[in-house]
Design an enzyme around this catalytic site. Structure first.
Site, PDB file in Angstrom:
ATOM      1  N   SER A   1       0.822  -1.207   0.000  1.00 28.53           N
ATOM      2  CA  SER A   1       0.000   0.000   0.000  1.00 28.53           C
ATOM      3  C   SER A   1       0.856   1.257   0.000  1.00 28.53           C
ATOM      4  CB  SER A   1      -0.952  -0.062   1.188  1.00 28.53           C
ATOM      5  OG  SER A   1      -2.056   0.750   0.934  1.00 28.53           O
TER       6      SER A   1
ATOM      7  N   HIS B   1      -7.626  -5.777   1.132  1.00 33.87           N
ATOM      8  CA  HIS B   1      -6.394  -5.004   1.187  1.00 33.87           C
ATOM      9  C   HIS B   1      -5.509  -5.449   2.355  1.00 33.87           C
ATOM     10  CE1 HIS B   1      -4.103  -1.385   0.365  1.00 33.87           C
ATOM     11  NE2 HIS B   1      -4.191  -1.007   1.624  1.00 33.87           N
TER      12      HIS B   1
HETATM   13  C1  GTR Z   1      -5.453   3.830   2.210  1.00 32.21           C
HETATM   14  C2  GTR Z   1      -4.999   4.908   1.308  1.00 32.21           C
HETATM   15  C3  GTR Z   1      -4.126   4.320   0.299  1.00 32.21           C
HETATM   16  C4  GTR Z   1      -3.134   3.347   0.866  1.00 32.21           C
HETATM   17  C5  GTR Z   1      -3.552   2.686   2.141  1.00 32.21           C
HETATM   18  C6  GTR Z   1      -2.512   2.036   3.028  1.00 32.21           C
HETATM   19  O1  GTR Z   1      -6.464   4.201   3.067  1.00 32.21           O
HETATM   20  O2  GTR Z   1      -6.082   5.590   0.805  1.00 32.21           O
HETATM   21  O3  GTR Z   1      -3.553   5.246  -0.567  1.00 32.21           O
HETATM   22  O4  GTR Z   1      -1.866   3.759   0.833  1.00 32.21           O
HETATM   23  O5  GTR Z   1      -4.361   3.395   2.899  1.00 32.21           O
HETATM   24  O6  GTR Z   1      -1.358   2.404   3.095  1.00 32.21           O
HETATM   25  O7  GTR Z   1      -2.900   1.093   3.708  1.00 32.21           O
END
Ligand code: GTR
Length: 402
Positions: A238, A381
């Site tokens: 991320s 995610h």
């Molecule tokens: C999210 C963000 C992303 C990403 C992520 C993370 O909420 O919008 O750009 O980088 O977090 O790092 O987990």
């Protein structure tokens, strides 16, 4: 000036205000493929002077550096390469939670510039009883490294899984270079080593600082005889994945660069404007990208570049993109397209035969080829054991091919 000209002039003026744009209403968030505009992407293989890139020389000496410079100027900010001194203090830690299968080196990396010093700490786990210099994974971590490494069950940095596959596992906390916090992000190398960056519209902020940290880790790895720095992999998830891609684009010493679900400002194409957008990310995380990047809030069509060119900038070294099906905020399709389109450099300039599916399908898949790797998995995610398994397989494949 007629009404249209006035409107254009006002929009241009607002564009220059950049940083003030978060006050304006943002475009609504959407996940609707039918609302994605027809993509007009800047060509990877046509230079800013209109010249065609034909050879590795054209790419390495001219086009690649100009792309990296453009990303520094418009997106991530500078990544200063200068400092006065670097020193390493190494301690072997006798007792630690992973001692059954690994030896832990705690490394203090001291970097000095203009009479000031910043120290970052690296944990390096070597497979127990390793004899030859080890290939190594370095994770750029925005999660608390002490907590992560105390928990042998965590899958985000699975020491056992990595060392059992014959790799050293290294991790550093971004806290040491630029805390992942809007109020404290300068409390690292920005305040201590590069204060002049803070007032520059194209100055370094969090992501560039994290990439700088990864580069200093590489400085250490090159000096450690137990590590084979020519087989080093930089990986991040991320926000860490955005920093990993930016590291790999700048620093040609990394054999493989891995982005896991890095999304907007990482692997995903900004011009698709689906899920997280430039405006959203610059509002939610105003301390990650340069001030200049805010000029493109809700104006992605004005961007003189897109993220496929960042991926391309890693070539001819290997690059990997991991995505997950439920991570629509990060735009899995945009991540795939970016990799596919950016990979033209490997095939057209370096003659690497690459094949990608004609169309993107939101289906579990793995595409491991020479230099370029991709997977899309089930689920949300995160950086999981499944992601690591895929990336370790890819690294095995690349290092066998070498
Ligand atoms: C999210 C963000 C992303 C990403 C992520 C993370 O909420 O919008 O750009 O980088 O977090 O790092 O987990």
């Amino acid at each position: 000036m007629n009404a249209i000209q006035r409107c254009v002039a006002a929009m241009t003026f607002l564009g220059f205000l950049g940083a003030q744009q978060p006050m304006m209403a943002q475009r609504p968030i959407h996940y609707d493929e039918s609302k994605v505009p027809d993509l007009i992407l800047p060509d990877v293989l046509v230079g800013y002077d209109g010249s065609l890139v034909r050879t590795p020389g054209d790419w390495e000496n001219k086009r690649r550096p100009e792309l990296v410079a453009k990303f520094a100027d418009q997106v991530y900010g500078q990544l200063p390469k200068d400092f006065d001194k670097i020193g390493f203090g190494v301690q072997i830690q006798p007792n630690h939670p992973h001692s059954e299968y690994s030896t832990l080196k705690q490394v203090a990396i001291d970097v000095s510039r203009n009479g000031k010093t910043q120290t970052m700490h690296l944990k390096l786990y070597l497979p127990k009883n390793a004899t030859a210099p080890m290939p190594v994974f370095v994770l750029i971590s925005h999660r608390d490294v002490e907590k992560l490494t105390a928990d042998t069950e965590n899958r985000f940095f699975p020491v056992e899984q990595i060392v059992n596959r014959g790799y050293a596992a290294a991790i550093f906390d971004v806290e040491f270079v630029s805390p992942d916090d809007p109020d404290r992000y300068t409390e690292g190398i920005l305040d201590e080593l590069y204060p002049e960056q803070k007032s520059m519209p194209n100055g370094m902020k969090g992501l560039s600082a994290w990439a700088w940290g990864a580069m200093r880790v590489m400085d250490y790895l090159e000096k450690d005889p137990e590590v084979d720095a020519s087989r080093a992999v930089v990986i991040g998830h991320s926000r860490g994945g955005k920093a990993a891609l930016w590291t790999g684009a700048n620093d040609t010493r990394w054999a493989i660069t891995v982005s896991n679900e890095s999304g907007c400002g990482g692997a995903a194409l900004s011009k698709r404007m689906i899920g997280e957008t430039v405006h959203r990310i610059n509002t939610g995380f105003p301390y990650w990208f340069s001030e200049n990047f805010k000029n493109y809030n809700d104006r992605e069509e004005q961007l003189p570049l897109d993220q496929h060119q960042l991926i391309a900038s890693i070539a001819p070294r290997a690059v990997y993109v991991g995505s997950s099906k439920d991570d629509t905020w990060a735009d899995p399709k945009g991540e795939f397209l970016s990799l596919k389109i950016g990979s033209r450099v490997y095939s057209e300039i370096y003659g690497v035969p690459l094949e990608f599916p004609e169309d993107f399908k939101m289906e579990v898949q793995t595409i491991h080829q020479r230099n370029v790797g991709y997977h899309l998995r089930e689920g949300e995610h995160d950086l999981t054991a499944y992601d690591w398994e895929k990336v370790l397989d890819f690294a095995d494949m690349q290092f066998k091919l070498k």
